[in-house]
Design an enzyme around this catalytic site. Sequence first.
Site, PDB file in Angstrom:
ATOM      1  N   GLY A  93       8.089   7.990  -0.347  1.00 25.82           N
ATOM      2  CA  GLY A  93       7.937   7.107  -1.296  1.00 25.82           C
ATOM      3  C   GLY A  93       9.038   7.038  -2.240  1.00 25.82           C
ATOM      4  O   GLY A  93      10.169   7.776  -2.070  1.00 25.82           O
ATOM      5  N   ASP A  94       9.265   6.288  -3.477  1.00 23.97           N
ATOM      6  CA  ASP A  94      10.100   6.185  -4.395  1.00 23.97           C
ATOM      7  C   ASP A  94      11.665   5.737  -3.698  1.00 23.97           C
ATOM      8  O   ASP A  94      12.604   6.142  -4.340  1.00 23.97           O
ATOM      9  CB  ASP A  94      10.335   7.173  -5.284  1.00 23.97           C
ATOM     10  CG  ASP A  94       8.950   7.819  -5.663  1.00 23.97           C
ATOM     11  OD1 ASP A  94       8.236   6.731  -6.237  1.00 23.97           O
ATOM     12  OD2 ASP A  94       8.562   8.918  -5.566  1.00 23.97           O
TER      13      ASP A  94
ATOM     14  N   LYS B  10      11.573   0.484  -2.918  1.00 29.07           N
ATOM     15  CA  LYS B  10      10.857  -0.777  -2.340  1.00 29.07           C
ATOM     16  C   LYS B  10      10.894  -1.767  -3.372  1.00 29.07           C
ATOM     17  O   LYS B  10      10.974  -3.107  -2.791  1.00 29.07           O
ATOM     18  CB  LYS B  10       9.645  -0.626  -1.762  1.00 29.07           C
ATOM     19  CG  LYS B  10       9.635   0.744  -0.670  1.00 29.07           C
ATOM     20  CD  LYS B  10       8.121   0.872  -0.059  1.00 29.07           C
ATOM     21  CE  LYS B  10       7.259   1.753  -1.218  1.00 29.07           C
ATOM     22  NZ  LYS B  10       8.021   3.201  -1.281  1.00 29.07           N
TER      23      LYS B  10
ATOM     24  N   LYS C 269      12.507  -3.292  -5.683  1.00 21.84           N
ATOM     25  CA  LYS C 269      13.776  -4.233  -5.933  1.00 21.84           C
ATOM     26  C   LYS C 269      13.673  -5.197  -4.694  1.00 21.84           C
ATOM     27  O   LYS C 269      14.076  -6.428  -4.787  1.00 21.84           O
ATOM     28  CB  LYS C 269      14.967  -3.498  -6.225  1.00 21.84           C
ATOM     29  CG  LYS C 269      14.764  -3.050  -7.734  1.00 21.84           C
ATOM     30  CD  LYS C 269      15.726  -2.176  -8.231  1.00 21.84           C
ATOM     31  CE  LYS C 269      15.481  -1.616  -9.340  1.00 21.84           C
ATOM     32  NZ  LYS C 269      14.824  -0.373  -9.436  1.00 21.84           N
TER      33      LYS C 269
ATOM     34  N   GLY D  47       4.237   2.303  -7.797  1.00 22.85           N
ATOM     35  CA  GLY D  47       4.819   1.862  -9.052  1.00 22.85           C
ATOM     36  C   GLY D  47       6.228   1.353  -8.800  1.00 22.85           C
ATOM     37  O   GLY D  47       6.807   1.833  -8.222  1.00 22.85           O
ATOM     38  N   HIS D  48       6.255  -0.097  -8.971  1.00 24.74           N
ATOM     39  CA  HIS D  48       7.359  -0.907  -8.746  1.00 24.74           C
ATOM     40  C   HIS D  48       7.869  -1.417 -10.184  1.00 24.74           C
ATOM     41  O   HIS D  48       7.123  -2.161 -10.528  1.00 24.74           O
ATOM     42  CB  HIS D  48       7.010  -2.039  -7.770  1.00 24.74           C
ATOM     43  CG  HIS D  48       6.889  -1.582  -6.386  1.00 24.74           C
ATOM     44  ND1 HIS D  48       6.404  -2.554  -5.390  1.00 24.74           N
ATOM     45  CD2 HIS D  48       6.881  -0.557  -5.652  1.00 24.74           C
ATOM     46  CE1 HIS D  48       6.313  -2.067  -4.142  1.00 24.74           C
ATOM     47  NE2 HIS D  48       6.445  -0.747  -4.455  1.00 24.74           N
TER      48      HIS D  48
ATOM     49  N   ARG E  62     -18.504   6.378   4.129  1.00 24.44           N
ATOM     50  CA  ARG E  62     -19.569   5.352   4.200  1.00 24.44           C
ATOM     51  C   ARG E  62     -20.426   5.356   3.115  1.00 24.44           C
ATOM     52  O   ARG E  62     -21.492   5.098   2.923  1.00 24.44           O
ATOM     53  CB  ARG E  62     -20.387   5.125   5.434  1.00 24.44           C
ATOM     54  CG  ARG E  62     -19.429   4.780   6.604  1.00 24.44           C
ATOM     55  CD  ARG E  62     -20.079   5.530   8.017  1.00 24.44           C
ATOM     56  NE  ARG E  62     -20.232   6.799   8.137  1.00 24.44           N
ATOM     57  CZ  ARG E  62     -20.594   7.451   9.115  1.00 24.44           C
ATOM     58  NH1 ARG E  62     -21.124   6.928  10.123  1.00 24.44           N
ATOM     59  NH2 ARG E  62     -20.965   8.705   9.088  1.00 24.44           N
TER      60      ARG E  62
ATOM     61  N   GLN F 135       4.140   3.885  -1.232  1.00 27.56           N
ATOM     62  CA  GLN F 135       4.327   5.309  -0.713  1.00 27.56           C
ATOM     63  C   GLN F 135       5.312   5.179   0.400  1.00 27.56           C
ATOM     64  O   GLN F 135       6.324   4.243   0.727  1.00 27.56           O
ATOM     65  CB  GLN F 135       3.049   5.874  -0.641  1.00 27.56           C
ATOM     66  CG  GLN F 135       2.241   6.221  -1.526  1.00 27.56           C
ATOM     67  CD  GLN F 135       1.152   5.011  -1.998  1.00 27.56           C
ATOM     68  OE1 GLN F 135       0.874   4.588  -0.991  1.00 27.56           O
ATOM     69  NE2 GLN F 135       1.020   4.818  -3.045  1.00 27.56           N
TER      70      GLN F 135
ATOM     71  N   THR G  86       5.063   5.990 -11.749  1.00 20.58           N
ATOM     72  CA  THR G  86       3.507   6.171 -12.186  1.00 20.58           C
ATOM     73  C   THR G  86       3.335   7.291 -12.881  1.00 20.58           C
ATOM     74  O   THR G  86       2.488   7.000 -14.005  1.00 20.58           O
ATOM     75  CB  THR G  86       2.609   6.181 -10.784  1.00 20.58           C
ATOM     76  OG1 THR G  86       2.838   4.851 -10.015  1.00 20.58           O
ATOM     77  CG2 THR G  86       1.117   6.255 -11.228  1.00 20.58           C
TER      78      THR G  86
ATOM     79  N   GLY H  56       5.851   9.625 -14.365  1.00 21.23           N
ATOM     80  CA  GLY H  56       6.990  10.240 -15.225  1.00 21.23           C
ATOM     81  C   GLY H  56       7.166  11.502 -14.632  1.00 21.23           C
ATOM     82  O   GLY H  56       8.270  12.149 -15.392  1.00 21.23           O
ATOM     83  N   ARG H  57       6.873  12.103 -13.577  1.00 21.43           N
ATOM     84  CA  ARG H  57       7.280  13.593 -13.209  1.00 21.43           C
ATOM     85  C   ARG H  57       8.648  13.417 -12.757  1.00 21.43           C
ATOM     86  O   ARG H  57       9.041  12.511 -11.874  1.00 21.43           O
ATOM     87  CB  ARG H  57       6.470  13.822 -12.137  1.00 21.43           C
ATOM     88  CG  ARG H  57       4.900  14.332 -12.564  1.00 21.43           C
ATOM     89  CD  ARG H  57       4.063  14.834 -11.490  1.00 21.43           C
ATOM     90  NE  ARG H  57       3.767  13.686 -10.440  1.00 21.43           N
ATOM     91  CZ  ARG H  57       3.066  14.086  -9.399  1.00 21.43           C
ATOM     92  NH1 ARG H  57       2.541  14.951  -9.207  1.00 21.43           N
ATOM     93  NH2 ARG H  57       2.815  12.665  -8.652  1.00 21.43           N
TER      94      ARG H  57
ATOM     95  N   VAL I  61      23.178   4.464  -2.894  1.00 22.75           N
ATOM     96  CA  VAL I  61      24.427   5.054  -2.308  1.00 22.75           C
ATOM     97  C   VAL I  61      25.240   5.507  -3.435  1.00 22.75           C
ATOM     98  O   VAL I  61      25.805   6.401  -3.146  1.00 22.75           O
ATOM     99  CB  VAL I  61      24.855   3.793  -1.536  1.00 22.75           C
ATOM    100  CG1 VAL I  61      26.290   4.362  -0.548  1.00 22.75           C
ATOM    101  CG2 VAL I  61      23.787   3.236  -0.508  1.00 22.75           C
TER     102      VAL I  61
ATOM    103  N   GLY J 146      22.693  -0.317  -6.679  1.00 23.67           N
ATOM    104  CA  GLY J 146      22.393  -0.220  -8.271  1.00 23.67           C
ATOM    105  C   GLY J 146      21.247  -1.337  -8.230  1.00 23.67           C
ATOM    106  O   GLY J 146      20.848  -1.839  -7.316  1.00 23.67           O
TER     107      GLY J 146
HETATM  108  P1  IMP Z   1      -2.211  10.437  -4.537  1.00 26.16           P
HETATM  109  O1  IMP Z   1      -1.863   9.225  -3.774  1.00 26.16           O
HETATM  110  O2  IMP Z   1      -2.437  10.117  -5.903  1.00 26.16           O
HETATM  111  O3  IMP Z   1      -3.667  11.076  -3.884  1.00 26.16           O
HETATM  112  O4  IMP Z   1      -1.195  11.416  -4.118  1.00 26.16           O
HETATM  113  C1  IMP Z   1      -0.964  12.370  -3.045  1.00 26.16           C
HETATM  114  C2  IMP Z   1       0.515  12.409  -2.991  1.00 26.16           C
HETATM  115  O5  IMP Z   1       1.295  11.288  -2.853  1.00 26.16           O
HETATM  116  C3  IMP Z   1       1.205  13.316  -4.052  1.00 26.16           C
HETATM  117  O6  IMP Z   1       2.218  14.176  -3.582  1.00 26.16           O
HETATM  118  C4  IMP Z   1       1.737  11.956  -4.869  1.00 26.16           C
HETATM  119  O7  IMP Z   1       2.831  12.537  -5.823  1.00 26.16           O
HETATM  120  C5  IMP Z   1       2.158  11.221  -3.831  1.00 26.16           C
HETATM  121  N1  IMP Z   1       2.263   9.767  -4.103  1.00 26.16           N
HETATM  122  C6  IMP Z   1       1.509   8.910  -4.224  1.00 26.16           C
HETATM  123  N2  IMP Z   1       1.929   7.581  -4.570  1.00 26.16           N
HETATM  124  C7  IMP Z   1       3.295   7.845  -4.766  1.00 26.16           C
HETATM  125  C8  IMP Z   1       4.211   6.812  -4.617  1.00 26.16           C
HETATM  126  O8  IMP Z   1       4.341   5.759  -5.160  1.00 26.16           O
HETATM  127  N3  IMP Z   1       5.496   7.469  -4.924  1.00 26.16           N
HETATM  128  C9  IMP Z   1       5.891   8.842  -4.433  1.00 26.16           C
HETATM  129  N4  IMP Z   1       4.704   9.588  -4.293  1.00 26.16           N
HETATM  130  C10 IMP Z   1       3.539   9.190  -4.211  1.00 26.16           C
END
Ligand code: IMP
Length: 422
Positions: free
Chosen positions: A12-13, A16, A18, A40-41, A143, A224, A300, A302-303, A332, A409
């Site tokens: 993820g991250d 995607k 842009k 989070g986009h 279910r 993701q 999403t 801020g980590r 790049v 960029g």
């Molecule tokens: P959950 O989707 O909130 O259950 O998180 C499960 C795992 O997926 C964790 O390691 C999150 O950090 C990761 N994760 C969920 N959504 C994203 C995303 O949009 N970007 C990066 N990691 C994500």
Amino acid sequence: MKSLAIIGSQWGDEGKGKITDLLSQKCDVVVRFQGGNNAGHTIIVEDRKIVLHLIPSGILHDHCVSVVGHGVVFDPEAFKTELEDVLSNGIEVNSNKLRISGNASVITMYNKIIDAQREAKGPVKIGTTGKGIGPAYEDKISRKGIKLKDLLDKDVLISKLKGSLSEKEHLLEHLYKVEYPSVEEEASRLFELGQMIKPFICDTFSFLDHAVKEGKKILFEGAQGILLDIDYGSYPFVTSSSTSYGGIFTGAGMPSGKVDEVLGITKAYTTRVGEGPFPTELFSEVGEFIQKKGGEFGATTGRKRRCGWLDLPLLKYAVKCSSLTSIALTKVDVLSGMDELKVCKSYRYNGEEIDCAYPGIDLSKVEPIFTDVAPFNDDFKGELSDNLNAYIEMIEKELGIPVSILAFGPERSEIKFRKEFF
Ligand code: IMP
């Protein structure tokens, strides 16, 4: 080309948002098929920053219909906040422009509480986004889930919430010892939110069927990345949905049976948020440098994102899991000007050297084998340097598919299309 899927090929991250935003300008329909507001986009529209978590990026374009498919887990309250934000930025939203499947699963307050409690007190910390995603998918699979259409009938809602809460109340009261809303309170909250969502609820499956028959251009917006896929990912440190290509068919439906092209968005290095193994992770100053220069913080939560070198055995695997036809190589510029540059081309695992991952591989036990590649120092104003071209060609050769987009960029001018889409 009539249909394109955009899939994250790492954890993820990858950037995607842009690329999805740019390509959605050229298509008629943009579809979310999995995940929820864990995504989070961040999109900049005329100097305003809009973060979309749940609403597809197509919402920013008036000609585009945004579809939330039935494979999505839907938090009605998060949707309300996001909708208000979008509206306050002057973007028009109506029931023609936004269509949400009545069959999407609802994230209840109980799901959110359980997600938070499990992360705080459970035996395995996944590092979730805390949005209740996993528990909502659990309800769906067992279910006991609430569907969006259930929000429109209070009696149905009360009866389903009672069924859904029957086992959970033991967890909440006795294991986690937390307060939680009564069924009546939760039903009132969800019913009220349902009235607000009602105009957007429709049969998205048939809508897509018609769109395909009418020859509309359709973009599937993955959230993701493949390594977070419930089946293909680094289980158990994954999200709870099918983030790969296959998720489109179960989470939205594609009547023609195929998507013309699958674009894997790939960062020029690797990042990961949350817990779980990460073979090429850098614990040195180099990792810190990439984290700072790349602004690697989760959109999403801020980590801080963990950073490492490009991992080709994982990328080769991603190409296979999602039938990728090309990749967009992003960020790049972050690697430009570095003194050293490495990529991982293979792993030592169980006494053997392997060059491609597979489902169930224990990534905490692989030893990455790194190769030095010639660093590049490009300002991206003119032609690419020989060393950067060599870096790109090496990736294309290893993966067996082309780099169709190069991003250095966030600006439109910094995203180079090496191929025409749509
Ligand atoms: P959950 O989707 O909130 O259950 O998180 C499960 C795992 O997926 C964790 O390691 C999150 O950090 C990761 N994760 C969920 N959504 C994203 C995303 O949009 N970007 C990066 N990691 C994500």
